[in-house]
Design an enzyme around this catalytic site. Sequence first.
Site: not given
Length: 866
Positions: A453, A457, A459, A521, A732
């Site tokens: 994604d 950061r 993630e 998703w 984002e």
Amino acid sequence: MSSAARIVSVSVEHHAESLGIGTSKPRLAWTLDAPSDWEPGNAEAQLEDETGAVTVAPLDARDEVLASWPFRPLASRERVAVRIRAVNDDGTERTPWSAPLFVEAGLLDPADWQARPVSAPWPETPGTERRPSRMRRRFDLDGGFRSARLYISAHGVVDGFLNDERVGDDTLVPGWTSYRHRLAYRTYDVTDLLVGGENVFGAHLADGWYRGRLGYVENLRDYYGDDLALIAQLEIRYDDRTIVIATGEPGWEATTGPILSSSLYDGETYDARIGDDWRGGEWVPAVVGDRDPVTLFAPRSAPVRRHAELAPRTTTVQADGSILFDFGQNISGRLRLSMARTRQGEELVLRHAEVLENGDLALRPLRSAAATDRYVQGGGEEQWEPRFTMHGFRYATVTGWGGAPAELDVCAIAYTTQMRPSGSFETDNPLLNRFHENVRWGLLGNMVSLPTDCPQRDERLGWTADFQVFAPAASFLYDISGFALDWLDDLAAEQSPDGTVPIYVPWLPLDYDTSPPVAAWGDAAVLVPDTLHERYGDPEILRRHFEIGERWIERVRELAGDDLLWDEGFQFGDWLDPLAPPDDPFRAVTSTGFVATGCFAHAAERLARIGRVIGATSADRMQRLADDVRQAFAGRYLDDGGLPRDDTQTACAMVLQWNLGASEHRPRVAERLAQLVRANYFRIGTGFVGTPLVLDALADNGHLEDAYALLLQTECPSWLYAVTMGATTVWERWDSMLPDGSINPGSMTSFNHYALGAIADWLHRRVGGLEPEAAGFRRIRFAPRPGGGITSARTHHETPFGSASIEWRIGDGCLDVQLVVPTGATGWIDIEGIVPHEVPAGRHRFTTDAPLSYVAPMTLGRSVRA
């Protein structure tokens, strides 16, 4: 034999590289360049084995892009040379044989593995940051060996060395997969790194994804295990024997080295005063662990490698003495420092950020990721680049340099999973060109081992919806086939027994012990294989992954209940709708039930289509389910006139693009969508679900000018707003940076996040005018839709049949179109002012009156800057 026709390239399966492949019968693909009157028929393959024996076999190339392997299966480690020649349709002409493609099988049978994991023996505290280790094995060789191969993997990440030379140019090997189910290994030809006499094999190891800190939960470590281990098998082949040096045998030793700590999120600390000698130093015997070799596999995807080196655009000494570098481009990568003179013991601190705020590094978007590297100088001439970390950044500071700034040479090294470029796009609108370039850089920065994604950061997860919506655009830019298929295999491994597809793959228990089922998703299980089949023409992709899609749809059917309305349970909805509050992106204006039920109908429809392609017995049942869900959706979410009760851009776009309402109501829905876009002054109003749909929904339903007005808007929120703010990747959020230069106050803000760049697919298909009309571009639709004041565009794509391209230009009231159809494909002309018709392979040119829509787009209430 025809000298005019020739084989341009040969490849196997969807493997990016043909050394160490994981199949014994790799299918063959090739591209042919031939005159327009040369109609291809079947082909022939020639195989030459290591003894020099040659076998020739026919290939059936008429129905499949990839032809079945026509020879006996390859054995493990077997290396052959494959050549292809094409035969014309009536069998009277043959091309010359292609250049040889050397294909070598990896370790195809788990029994081929002698290696077991070896680790350092010293005690460590699980769940904490631990020091990276080094492993080595010394051995003697007789001269006269013929070849040598290294098969290597790790619990962690590894760099291998032979006799002080680094093996390969990869990084973060073996990459991140669903380690409990699948652990990749890499194959290297190391023949030239070995010598007769004493040799030393060495390896640096670090936590990586295996036991390092993962996700936005700071204490999630050791998810896959707490051992840091090397798995390596070095095979040296002589004419009469093979010597195997495998981990797990006696003689392996461990020690530490100059890397004091290394974390993908937090950075790396290196002490140059500590020796990095593979022959000297204090070493202790390693301990042997265990690994089921069944889980080891040879990836189709190429490894992560450097793809660009960027010199600083500007260098600024700040008030605190630190040096600020702007590299001009947001990347995934690391800094490389070159220092002619260092000061022993003094520490350099390297910090990274995507953007500046108030003239300094904007660190808040990193959340808990430190993104800080530290280098303790050894004294002397030194060069250093971190080994096992990765940062998302455009800007960096170096603190602690005691010399003049000019004495410190700093370069940013960009990394990505290596993929073959497959397309280009350009217009006479520089802002649009820059946006397309931003999409490309965003793809590169977020495909570091898996489709993430964001790269900066705490993630960096393989979110399934992000890749699902972006895969069509990605496939125009690069050959993502092997990369995506490896990821889909992880998706299949991570699918729950009840059919739930995780919201990110590989799965980690962050907010949930098990993933909730989420519309859009989970649909990646259906839509990504369908996209890959459409772009690469391989029905085996559909056969391989049909079951995971079917299990997902059955799971959604269970959740929706008897009324077939999926309006309960957790959903992301139209994620990052620009009207949602910064700290509550769940509050999108389109209801989650509308989005989820619409996605259910669409995914079931796509699965039914897949089933028909591969002859699945459940195809008709899936089609009936899709029809029933569509009817239930209309009854709940559409009014009597067919308009969505959710009066939003996303709702209208979904109804139009997914045929969720009656056909007679389409004009009303399209007009309402256009009204909503105009009323919002041509600013975007969609999130993850609606964004890939909205331009097609307008352009294909009589509102092309509105589509261009939306595309070319520069006010926030819009695609080009970020470009006007200096972005070099896709953000984002539509407003990751506010017009005053401050950063969005939400806790989740990235400046490199490709999902909203999904409309690059539309740029290629509608602005450029090139798209697949049949799977694999066997039939290519040339359908440019000029508009928005754009007077020229060109795009090309490397299809499975070769290079296709189109270039159009408007001038003197005429539209001039030039296009190329590759050999083996046909073209379909769908251009305003020209009677639709089919054209054969070759070069073609058309001229017609310029369409009225090429003029500047309409405005409503305020200017639209383009």
